[in-house]
Motif scaffolding. Structure first.
Motif, PDB file in Angstrom:
ATOM      1  N   GLY A 287      -4.930 -12.880  -8.553  1.00  0.00           N
ATOM      2  CA  GLY A 287      -4.561 -11.481  -8.678  1.00  0.00           C
ATOM      3  C   GLY A 287      -3.074 -11.296  -8.914  1.00  0.00           C
ATOM      4  N   ASP A 288      -2.670 -10.057  -8.846  1.00  0.00           N
ATOM      5  CA  ASP A 288      -1.299  -9.683  -9.141  1.00  0.00           C
ATOM      6  C   ASP A 288      -0.369 -10.077  -7.997  1.00  0.00           C
ATOM      7  N   VAL A 289       0.768 -10.713  -8.344  1.00  0.00           N
ATOM      8  CA  VAL A 289       1.716 -11.146  -7.317  1.00  0.00           C
ATOM      9  C   VAL A 289       2.259  -9.951  -6.548  1.00  0.00           C
ATOM     10  N   LEU A 290       2.575  -8.913  -7.280  1.00  0.00           N
ATOM     11  CA  LEU A 290       3.160  -7.729  -6.645  1.00  0.00           C
ATOM     12  C   LEU A 290       2.197  -7.141  -5.615  1.00  0.00           C
ATOM     13  N   THR A 291       0.925  -7.041  -6.009  1.00  0.00           N
ATOM     14  CA  THR A 291      -0.064  -6.477  -5.088  1.00  0.00           C
ATOM     15  C   THR A 291      -0.252  -7.381  -3.883  1.00  0.00           C
ATOM     16  N   ASN A 292      -0.287  -8.693  -4.128  1.00  0.00           N
ATOM     17  CA  ASN A 292      -0.462  -9.625  -3.017  1.00  0.00           C
ATOM     18  C   ASN A 292       0.687  -9.538  -2.030  1.00  0.00           C
ATOM     19  N   LEU A 293       1.887  -9.314  -2.578  1.00  0.00           N
ATOM     20  CA  LEU A 293       3.073  -9.323  -1.729  1.00  0.00           C
ATOM     21  C   LEU A 293       3.201  -8.021  -0.943  1.00  0.00           C
ATOM     22  N   THR A 294       2.912  -6.903  -1.594  1.00  0.00           N
ATOM     23  CA  THR A 294       3.163  -5.621  -0.935  1.00  0.00           C
ATOM     24  C   THR A 294       1.922  -5.036  -0.304  1.00  0.00           C
ATOM     25  N   GLY A 295       0.766  -5.301  -0.905  1.00  0.00           N
ATOM     26  CA  GLY A 295      -0.444  -4.659  -0.426  1.00  0.00           C
ATOM     27  C   GLY A 295      -0.625  -3.279  -1.029  1.00  0.00           C
ATOM     28  N   ILE A 296       0.286  -2.878  -1.907  1.00  0.00           N
ATOM     29  CA  ILE A 296       0.177  -1.561  -2.544  1.00  0.00           C
ATOM     30  C   ILE A 296      -0.233  -1.780  -4.003  1.00  0.00           C
ATOM     31  N   THR A 297      -1.293  -1.123  -4.434  1.00  0.00           N
ATOM     32  CA  THR A 297      -1.679  -1.197  -5.838  1.00  0.00           C
ATOM     33  C   THR A 297      -0.953  -0.079  -6.585  1.00  0.00           C
ATOM     34  N   ALA A 298      -0.109  -0.493  -7.534  1.00  0.00           N
ATOM     35  CA  ALA A 298       0.707   0.509  -8.230  1.00  0.00           C
ATOM     36  C   ALA A 298      -0.183   1.394  -9.096  1.00  0.00           C
ATOM     37  N   GLN A 299       0.065   2.693  -9.034  1.00  0.00           N
ATOM     38  CA  GLN A 299      -0.768   3.632  -9.767  1.00  0.00           C
ATOM     39  C   GLN A 299      -0.329   3.753 -11.223  1.00  0.00           C
ATOM     40  N   ASN A 300       0.982   3.675 -11.465  1.00  0.00           N
ATOM     41  CA  ASN A 300       1.472   3.813 -12.839  1.00  0.00           C
ATOM     42  C   ASN A 300       2.660   2.883 -13.056  1.00  0.00           C
TER      43      ASN A 300
END
Lengths: 343, 331
Positions: free
Chosen positions: A32-45
């Motif tokens: 999956g996405d590194v950013l999502t894995n790191l923050t736990g927030i799925t970016a909306q835009n």
């Protein structure tokens, strides 16, 4: 003394650093996405995404990212759970004390029962009493903990119906969470019937504690017995006997201390097993501890939760191990002053 | 009457299938006020005798004796409690290896103080008694020749050199003011000056307090300078026993003669650059003990009769067990 302490502190910090690095690398290793894995927030835009990338320094090198990650860890921002959306720190803050509580009661029980019984078996070595204790502990040691817990549930909860099946305390009691340890919280709580709540909590505690402590007690008995037998064959015990000391004097002044000193580091090794067992048993008893929480996280592919949960459990184990080793070093006179610190 | 009287002490070791006689009918007496030496090669069972007397034998050792008594009371038939009392008050043992014979987790001071029997501690209250214990510990430590009591009483066994450890063992033995001191090779591994100090200390104690000493060693020079009587042990059998002077002048048993001859300081007639006489072979292991006289295979005077264990013979206070003793033509 200061040298010893500083050695242990350096070891502790370095180990934690390695753990943090591994936990950081998990963000890249998980699918999956590194950013999502790191923050736990799925970016909306894209705007939010770019802002998050900037915030977490994902546009810079790995070292800078790791530096920021450490900084955030210390500041208490451990990211958010995928599933609940809550801060992970709060979730772990609730779950970890529950596990520690369960494990420490089990350890206490194991020490209170295991050491005296082990000493008795060691002093009576190779007699029927010793064989009985030894085989009982062997049987106890061989039980798989998940099976034992299920058996307890089947017998005591479902058949005999004397203890509750799952959970930490009956839903009737509203215990505000202060320390995270249920028994302490009950004592601190207002507006409830404390003795009734205490009794209820103890009933909930009984089965999981027993299930975990069976194995730990058994291994404690075996360790103590072996150590006592070893000490009994040492020349200084024969010398103490030839000096005409009574059996109690020999036991308390010479056998006990020398038998317990080598057990202490082995107890530190037991802690890992104990916590693993606690995590398994929690799942079976729906105990709201870290093990149950991690299993849920695994089921739901909650990668941020797994990343931080692993770090939290590992840090706890490392801390306890190093503390016990340090304690052993402080009380054992025969250990070298400049021996290196180890985990 | 001898203080310690042992007659036909046999010690059998159970090794699962058979029993091996580690000690075969050993006789030993220690009279009041005497220094008796017990000599023999390594493996001849000297230390086993010490363990048998002190009652610190493992359960697979079986002990039988016609007589094993302390001041007329049989050590074998008395209760554990009585035996313990005797070991606490009357008999003290100095073990071979001082560092392993001391508890590694307790300071030397603690171990020394716990050896004091209660009646030797003055004072009614525990702080007075503690002070009294400390005092007698310090004075005993000084007596055995350790100067820095403050340092050594607070040290742990692994922190001290071996000779200090040996002196501490002696102090631990003496602090209970025993009547008999069993010293199992107390001078092992010591250099000559320290050894002389220890031997002098033991001799002085024997003279001033009439302390009986059972001195176990293979250092013949030390023994001959201090012991009054000597018992020679070979492979678990007592071969000869008698007054030191007699034994040196006219050993009756071939083994005693070989033992004395192997010490060059006893030989005034030894020409320069001559080969030191010694007995061929080595002491047999317990698995392969010869029948009869155990010296048989090595003995220069062995004959057919030696396959039968020789009976103990006695000339005055000199006993020996040999079919063909030396020097008999002169007697």
């Amino acid at each position: 003394m200061i040298r010893i302490l500083s050695r242990y502190i350096i070891l502790f910090v370095l180990t934690l650093l390695v753990l943090a690095a591994m936990s950081f690398s998990l963000a890249y290793l998980f699918p999956g996405d590194v950013l999502t894995n790191l923050t736990g927030i799925t970016a909306q835009n894209d705007i939010q995404r770019n802002a998050l990338i900037k915030q977490f320094r994902l546009d810079s090198g790995y070292l800078v990212q790791f530096g920021y990650y450490l900084n955030e860890l210390f500041a208490g921002n451990w990211g958010y759970s995928f599933i609940s959306g809550l801060p992970l720190r709060d979730e772990i803050g609730l779950a970890l004390p529950a596990t520690i509580e369960l494990a420490s009661y089990a350890m206490l029980l194991a020490i209170v029962i295991g050491i005296p019984v082990g000493c008795y078996a060691g002093l009576r070595s190779y007699t029927p009493a010793d064989y009985g204790i030894n085989s009982a502990s062997m049987v106890g040691y061989s039980f798989p903990v998940f099976w034992l817990a299920l058996l307890f549930i089947l017998v005591f909860s479902l058949e005999l119906n004397i203890v509750p099946l799952s959970g930490r305390i009956s839903l009737l009691f509203d215990i505000p969470d202060k320390t995270g340890f249920i028994l302490l919280d009950i004592l601190l709580a207002d507006n409830i019937d404390r003795s009734l709540a205490f009794k209820d909590a103890l009933q909930h505690l009984l089965l999981p504690t027993l299930a975990i402590s069976t194995i730990t007690t058994a291994s404690m008995i075996r360790l103590t017995r072996r150590s006592v037998i070893d000490v009994l064959n040492r020349p200084y015990i024969a010398a103490a006997r030839s000096r005409g000391l009574s059996r109690w004097q020999i036991f308390f002044r010479h056998i006990l201390r020398n038998a317990l000193l080598p057990i202490l580091p082995l107890m530190a090794i037991q802690i890992t097993t104990l916590i693993t067992n606690a995590m398994i048993v929690e799942t079976l008893f729906s105990w709201p501890g870290i093990g149950n929480w991690l299993i849920q996280a695994i089921y739901q592919r909650d990668y941020p939760a797994l990343r931080v949960g692993m770090l939290a459990v590992a840090s706890m184990v490392i801390t306890l191990t190093i503390l016990i080793d340090l304690f052993n070093r402080l009380i054992d006179p025969s250990r070298e002053k400049y021996e290196r610190a180890t985990v | 009457m001898p203080m310690l009287d042992i007659k036909n002490l046999t010690l059998e070791i159970d090794n699962g299938t058979s029993r091996v006689k580690a000690l075969d009918k050993v006789d030993l007496t220690v009279n009041s006020g005497e220094i008796r030496a017990l000599v023999g090669e390594s493996g001849s069972g000297k230390s086993l005798i010490v363990s048998a007397i002190s009652g610190a034998l493992p359960p697979q050792f079986h002990i039988t004796a016609d007589r094993m008594s302390w001041n007329g009371e049989s050590l074998l038939s008395m209760s554990t409690e009585q035996r313990r009392e005797i070991m606490r008050r009357d008999i003290a043992v100095v073990f071979q290896n001082p560092i392993t014979a001391m508890d590694p987790s307790a300071t030397l001071g603690e171990q020394l103080e716990e050896s004091i029997p209660d009646e030797l501690v003055k004072g009614k209250w525990f702080w007075q008694r503690r002070q009294s214990r400390r005092k007698s510990a310090i004075s005993t430590v000084h007596k055995v020749g350790i100067k820095h009591h403050r340092h050594y009483l607070n040290a742990y066994p692994h922190q001290i050199p071996t000779d200090i450890g040996q002196k501490f063992m002696i102090a631990m033995a003496l602090i209970s003011q025993p009547k008999l001191l069993i010293a199992d090779d107390p001078t092992r591994g010591m250099e000559t000056t320290t050894k002389t100090q220890v031997l002098k200390l033991l001799t002085r104690l024997n003279q001033t307090r009439s302390l009986s000493i059972l001195f176990i060693s293979h250092d013949l020079l030390a023994i001959s300078s201090m012991a009054h009587t000597m018992t020679v042990l070979y492979c678990g059998q007592s071969v000869e026993s008698g007054r030191m002077k007699m034994l040196r002048k006219r050993p009756l048993h071939p083994y005693t003669k070989a033992l004395l001859d192997s010490a060059p300081s006893f030989r005034k007639d030894l020409p320069p650059k001559s080969i030191l006489p010694n007995m061929d072979g080595i002491i047999p292991s317990l698995k392969h003990v010869p029948i009869g006289c155990r010296l048989g295979p090595r003995c220069p005077r062995a004959q057919k009769d030696c396959v039968i264990t020789p009976a103990v013979r006695r000339i005055h206070d000199h006993t020996y067990s040999c079919h063909f003793p030396l020097h008999m033509e002169k007697l």
